[in-house]
Design an enzyme around this catalytic site. Structure first.
Site, short mmCIF file in Angstrom:
data_model
loop_
_atom_site.label_atom_id
_atom_site.label_comp_id
_atom_site.label_asym_id
_atom_site.label_seq_id
_atom_site.Cartn_x
_atom_site.Cartn_y
_atom_site.Cartn_z
CB CYS A 85 -1.01 -0.17 1.29
SG CYS A 85 -2.26 1.02 0.69
CG HIS A 181 -4.02 -3.04 3.50
ND1 HIS A 181 -3.06 -2.44 4.55
CD2 HIS A 181 -4.35 -2.33 2.52
CE1 HIS A 181 -3.39 -1.05 4.04
NE2 HIS A 181 -4.02 -1.09 2.94
CD GLU A 183 -0.86 -4.87 6.11
OE1 GLU A 183 -0.78 -5.46 4.98
OE2 GLU A 183 -1.43 -3.79 5.98
N1 GLN Z 1 -3.35 6.19 0.34
C1 GLN Z 1 -2.20 6.30 1.43
C2 GLN Z 1 -1.19 6.64 0.70
O1 GLN Z 1 -1.05 6.88 -0.40
C3 GLN Z 1 -2.16 4.70 1.54
C4 GLN Z 1 -3.05 4.09 2.26
C5 GLN Z 1 -2.70 3.00 2.86
O2 GLN Z 1 -1.68 2.57 2.93
N2 GLN Z 1 -3.91 2.25 3.72
O3 GLN Z 1 -0.29 7.12 1.67
#
Ligand code: GLN
Length: 203
Positions: A85, A181, A183
């Protein structure tokens, strides 16, 4: 004994610690999973995870802690690195308007361009079964929370999964980028795949 570091500046650190320990147990890997943020803590790792969170915050803290070059050194040494992410955003070499406007620091370790919050407002959080051949035949139930997607990937990048025609998992040598995600689910196949990246040919 393996030393697996979770970059512990901000975000899903404890969730990755638990998921990694589960994957190691399943694979019978002997080792320790540690939180790492200082230069000396990053030095002798065999694996590194850059977790989800807020990529702007993590990026700024990387600069503040002065560990940018330490992280790049790990990649040069061939140490497997996984960014999930926000971690995927940090691995990229550039991004959309939002990334440019924020001026957020990026590591530029992977030949990818990203779009932050790629799945729009109504779909900021959702769960979906994704076919990921690299993980086996069983679909992977992926959790998305304000997740990015890869919009452009260079020739050296292997695309491992797409959702709504957007790239959500990709690999370049020993760097793994995951938009969702892993995790937050009990399925440890993404962490297991990552741990398997140590011994195979860098591809
Ligand atoms: N949108 C977030 C970012 O770019 C990431 C969101 C997340 O890690 N759940 O930092």
């Amino acid at each position: 004994m393996m030393r697996i570091g979770i970059l512990a500046l901000q975000g899903d650190v404890s969730e990755h610690l638990i998921a990694m320990r589960n994957a190691m147990r399943g694979m019978k890997i002997d080792g320790e999973v540690l939180e790492a943020k200082r230069r000396d803590e990053l030095r002798d790792l065999d694996f590194l995870v850059i977790p989800g969170g807020e990529s702007t915050a993590i990026g700024r803290l990387i600069t503040e802690y002065g560990i940018d070059s330490e992280l790049k050194k790990l990649v040069r040494k061939g140490i497997p690195v996984m960014g999930t992410c926000a971690g995927l955003v940090l691995l990229s070499k550039g991004g959309d308007e939002e990334v440019r406007r924020s001026g957020q620091p990026l590591l530029g370790l992977m030949d990818i361009r990203v779009k932050r919050n790629a799945f729009g407002r109504q779909r900021e959080s959702f769960e979906i079964d994704v076919g990921i051949t690299a993980l086996g035949r069983e679909p992977y139930h992926a959790v998305f929370i304000r997740d990015p997607a890869i919009e452009e990937a260079g020739d050296g990048v292997d695309v491992l999964a797409r959702v709504e025609n957007r790239i959500v998992m990709a690999r370049q040598h020993r760097i793994l980028a995951v938009a969702f995600h892993p995790e937050l689910t009990m399925d440890s196949r993404v962490h297991e795949y990552f741990l398997g990246m140590k011994n195979e040919d860098s591809g």
